[in-house]
Design an enzyme around this catalytic site. Structure first.
Site, PDB file in Angstrom:
ATOM      1  N   GLU A   1      17.311  -0.756  -3.508  1.00 54.92           N
ATOM      2  CA  GLU A   1      17.363   0.535  -4.212  1.00 54.92           C
ATOM      3  C   GLU A   1      16.118   0.609  -5.086  1.00 54.92           C
ATOM      4  OE1 GLU A   1      19.388   2.938  -3.791  1.00 54.92           O
ATOM      5  OE2 GLU A   1      20.823   1.917  -2.509  1.00 54.92           O
TER       6      GLU A   1
ATOM      7  N   CYS B   1      15.627   6.223 -11.852  1.00 53.80           N
ATOM      8  CA  CYS B   1      15.032   6.189 -10.512  1.00 53.80           C
ATOM      9  C   CYS B   1      15.039   7.573  -9.877  1.00 53.80           C
ATOM     10  CB  CYS B   1      15.795   5.202  -9.646  1.00 53.80           C
ATOM     11  SG  CYS B   1      17.559   5.526  -9.612  1.00 53.80           S
TER      12      CYS B   1
HETATM   13  P1  NAD Z   1      11.212  -4.580 -11.378  1.00 55.14           P
HETATM   14  O1  NAD Z   1      10.902  -4.350  -9.952  1.00 55.14           O
HETATM   15  O2  NAD Z   1      10.112  -4.816 -12.315  1.00 55.14           O
HETATM   16  O3  NAD Z   1      12.183  -5.833 -11.562  1.00 55.14           O
HETATM   17  C1  NAD Z   1      13.535  -5.867 -11.233  1.00 55.14           C
HETATM   18  C2  NAD Z   1      14.025  -7.285 -11.064  1.00 55.14           C
HETATM   19  O4  NAD Z   1      13.241  -7.979 -10.115  1.00 55.14           O
HETATM   20  C3  NAD Z   1      14.031  -8.170 -12.277  1.00 55.14           C
HETATM   21  O5  NAD Z   1      15.312  -8.754 -12.375  1.00 55.14           O
HETATM   22  C4  NAD Z   1      12.980  -9.216 -11.969  1.00 55.14           C
HETATM   23  O6  NAD Z   1      13.247 -10.452 -12.559  1.00 55.14           O
HETATM   24  C5  NAD Z   1      13.099  -9.326 -10.490  1.00 55.14           C
HETATM   25  N1  NAD Z   1      11.933  -9.875  -9.792  1.00 55.14           N
HETATM   26  C6  NAD Z   1      10.638  -9.740 -10.106  1.00 55.14           C
HETATM   27  N2  NAD Z   1       9.855 -10.363  -9.175  1.00 55.14           N
HETATM   28  C7  NAD Z   1      10.696 -10.887  -8.250  1.00 55.14           C
HETATM   29  C8  NAD Z   1      10.522 -11.617  -7.037  1.00 55.14           C
HETATM   30  N3  NAD Z   1       9.310 -11.930  -6.562  1.00 55.14           N
HETATM   31  N4  NAD Z   1      11.621 -11.963  -6.332  1.00 55.14           N
HETATM   32  C9  NAD Z   1      12.844 -11.634  -6.761  1.00 55.14           C
HETATM   33  N5  NAD Z   1      13.084 -10.957  -7.897  1.00 55.14           N
HETATM   34  C10 NAD Z   1      12.014 -10.575  -8.643  1.00 55.14           C
HETATM   35  O7  NAD Z   1      12.061  -3.292 -11.801  1.00 55.14           O
HETATM   36  P2  NAD Z   1      12.367  -2.738 -13.260  1.00 55.14           P
HETATM   37  O8  NAD Z   1      11.075  -2.356 -13.904  1.00 55.14           O
HETATM   38  O9  NAD Z   1      13.293  -3.623 -13.974  1.00 55.14           O
HETATM   39  O10 NAD Z   1      13.208  -1.424 -12.927  1.00 55.14           O
HETATM   40  C11 NAD Z   1      12.611  -0.170 -12.764  1.00 55.14           C
HETATM   41  C12 NAD Z   1      12.475   0.193 -11.310  1.00 55.14           C
HETATM   42  O11 NAD Z   1      13.773   0.186 -10.703  1.00 55.14           O
HETATM   43  C13 NAD Z   1      11.934   1.585 -11.091  1.00 55.14           C
HETATM   44  O12 NAD Z   1      11.015   1.588 -10.030  1.00 55.14           O
HETATM   45  C14 NAD Z   1      13.173   2.382 -10.713  1.00 55.14           C
HETATM   46  O13 NAD Z   1      12.924   3.534  -9.959  1.00 55.14           O
HETATM   47  C15 NAD Z   1      13.960   1.373  -9.961  1.00 55.14           C
HETATM   48  N6  NAD Z   1      15.382   1.735  -9.937  1.00 55.14           N
HETATM   49  C16 NAD Z   1      15.948   2.156  -8.752  1.00 55.14           C
HETATM   50  C17 NAD Z   1      17.285   2.573  -8.715  1.00 55.14           C
HETATM   51  C18 NAD Z   1      17.903   3.045  -7.429  1.00 55.14           C
HETATM   52  O14 NAD Z   1      19.123   3.053  -7.345  1.00 55.14           O
HETATM   53  N7  NAD Z   1      17.143   3.433  -6.424  1.00 55.14           N
HETATM   54  C19 NAD Z   1      18.047   2.535  -9.876  1.00 55.14           C
HETATM   55  C20 NAD Z   1      17.453   2.096 -11.057  1.00 55.14           C
HETATM   56  C21 NAD Z   1      16.119   1.691 -11.069  1.00 55.14           C
END
Ligand code: NAD
Length: 494
Positions: free
Chosen positions: A266, A300
């Site tokens: 997502e 998002c």
């Molecule tokens: P992010 O991608 O920076 O990080 C999210 C998670 O990924 C964290 O828990 C982090 O520790 C983990 N992570 C980082 N590198 C990793 C790796 N190599 N392997 C595995 N895990 C790893 O996201 P964020 O900044 O916390 O959240 C914001 C983003 O989330 C925005 O792009 C937003 O649109 C999206 N989002 C999407 C939805 C949806 O339902 N489509 C809902 C909410 C947020």
């Protein structure tokens, strides 16, 4: 910061969960891994210091989930439903702790968090998942006689151990979307929150114990990208469900690929909000602006790409002024506030960079809030940008802050072309007085959710997810359940 009448006592506003409480195999354990500070983005204060899981603890959490899996999967759907409802009871009773945890670590204004981030997550989404546990999904295909007479059933079985990794902006909702469906399906879970907002998930760990879920059915670990990487490339994990940015989503998909582990992703969006020429823009402009700026644009599905018919453009701009007057940026604990801070200073700098880039590319600030910001906290005053070519960064990339772009269009084809002209496809909205035309436009938009005339709330029984770089698979509803179910064809001779 100024506040109106103080509705929340300091004991609530300053409450933070116990931070030494990862949950592995039904036991609270202290982390052995990396140590970091958790900051309140509205005050910049350190509100907790946490210790993440070591590699050995991540293995132990996956192992605990593996061991718990056969027993949990063997329960009847009704028994799992009872467990999940009991968990929901415990979460409901803990609302007064979940709320400050979310407000203080995410900076979401309490006016928004109370319902959207706590009550809705538990009462609507977790309860729906609990009920879905009891659904009999068996499909009786009946007879087939080539080359011999047979009968067939199709049955659904839980995939196994799920690694659930969440983003920072809605810590409880995003976790519930994943573990609600996974537990209902009969899977066991290792949950990893964003390292920027681990506290609400740590609190969940304690509440899982209070709810009496069998040990190992749900495990909570915290950590950074290394822990996420270990989980998503773990051989004993059967499914990775991730919510976050498209960049990290792509890495997770690659990490899971080594074991051919399935992923549900997502990811981000750049969602359009189309205003057709037959709309009375004075009726919709304010709602549109107050919606994309919700959670300070850190949503998002924020509908922050405003596509307005050229004949309505000026009128729309004028009608939007009062929305900007209604935007109150500041203390999330003030009930009058509707715009909180950016999660961290680097994110604030990135968001402001979109304004600088847009002005350098010939764009203009069409509307803005220009009141002084609080001295502390990573706040950004909302801005509506215009005068940009649709290829500009601000029109193409997810900003994830209180910045929207306004782009005029000529006719319906032009509106559809612009709406579909990004790499994403998470959500969209079309305002249109003619319901037949609205439906036609909705069907031509490449996005996982299309609202007409504002749509409604996020339904627990409807799918949510995206086309293109917005993700893979769906959450919520029966479609979300299927992400955690294997399909088995059983055929017998008659
Ligand atoms: P992010 O991608 O920076 O990080 C999210 C998670 O990924 C964290 O828990 C982090 O520790 C983990 N992570 C980082 N590198 C990793 C790796 N190599 N392997 C595995 N895990 C790893 O996201 P964020 O900044 O916390 O959240 C914001 C983003 O989330 C925005 O792009 C937003 O649109 C999206 N989002 C999407 C939805 C949806 O339902 N489509 C809902 C909410 C947020």
């Amino acid at each position: 910061m100024t506040t109106q009448a103080e509705p929340f006592p300091a004991s609530v506003r300053e409450w933070v969960p116990d931070t030494r409480t990862m949950l592995i195999g039904g036991r609270m354990v202290d982390g052995d891994g990396e140590v970091w500070d958790v900051l309140n983005p509205a005050t910049e204060a350190v509100i907790a210091t946490v210790t993440g899981a070591s590699a050995g603890q991540v293995d132990a959490a996956v192992e605990a989930a593996r061991e718990a899996f056969p027993g949990w999967a063997a329960l009847s759907g009704q028994e799992r439903a009872r467990h999940i409802h009991r968990f929901a009871d415990v979460l409901e009773a803990a609302a007064d702790r979940l709320l400050p945890s979310i407000v203080n670590e995410v900076g979401t204004p309490v006016s928004l968090a109370e319902y959207l981030q706590v009550k809705m997550a538990v009462q609507e989404h977790l309860r729906w998942a609990a009920d879905a546990a009891a659904t009999d999904r068996t499909v009786h295909l009946g007879s087939y006689d080539k080359p011999v007479p047979t009968m067939s059933d199709v049955v659904y079985e839980p995939v196994g151990v799920v690694a659930a990794i969440t983003g920072y902006n809605y810590p409880l909702n995003l976790a519930i979307f994943k573990f609600g469906a996974a537990l209902a399906a009969g899977c066991t879970v290792v949950l990893l929150p964003s390292p920027r907002t681990p506290l609400t998930t740590l609190l969940l760990g304690q509440l899982i114990l209070d709810a009496g879920l069998p040990p190992g059915v749900m495990n909570v670990v915290i950590g950074g990208a290394d822990v996420g990487q270990q989980l998503s490339s773990h051989r004993a994990v059967d499914r990775v469900s991730f919510t976050g940015s498209d960049g990290v989503g792509a890495r997770i998909m690659a990490q899971a690929a080594a074991n051919l582990t399935g992923v549900t992703l997502e990811l981000g969006g750049k969602s359009p909000n189309i205003v057709m020429p037959d709309v009375d823009v004075r009726q919709v402009a304010v709602e549109m602006h107050l919606r994309w700026s919700r959670n300070a644009g850190q949503g998002c599905a924020a509908l922050a790409r405003l596509l307005v018919h050229e004949e309505r453009y000026e009128e729309f701009l004028e009608a939007g002024r009062s929305a900007f007057d209604q935007m109150v940026v500041g203390d999330p604990w003030d009930r009058a506030t509707n715009i909180g801070p950016m999660i961290r200073p680097d994110h604030k700098a990135r968001v402001l960079g979109f304004i600088d880039d847009s002005l350098a590319a010939g764009g203009r600030k069409l509307l803005e809030v220009s009141k002084p910001l609080p001295e502390r906290g990573w706040f950004v005053n909302p801005v509506l940008l215009g005068g940009l070519d649709h290829s500009a960064r601000a029109c193409q990339e997810e900003i994830f802050g209180p910045i929207a772009v306004l782009v005029p269009f000529r006719d319906t084809d032009d509106a559809i072309r612009l709406a579909n002209d990004t790499a994403y496809g998470l959500a969209a909205n079309v305002w249109c007085a003619d319901p037949v035309e609205a439906r036609r436009v909705a069907e031509r938009i490449r996005a996982g959710t299309v609202w007409i005339n504002g749509g409604g709330a996020m339904r627990p029984d409807a799918p949510f997810g995206g086309y293109g770089r917005s993700g893979v698979g769906r959450e919520l509803g029966e479609w979300g359940m299927r992400e955690y179910l294997e399909v088995k064809h059983i055929q017998w001779r008659v």
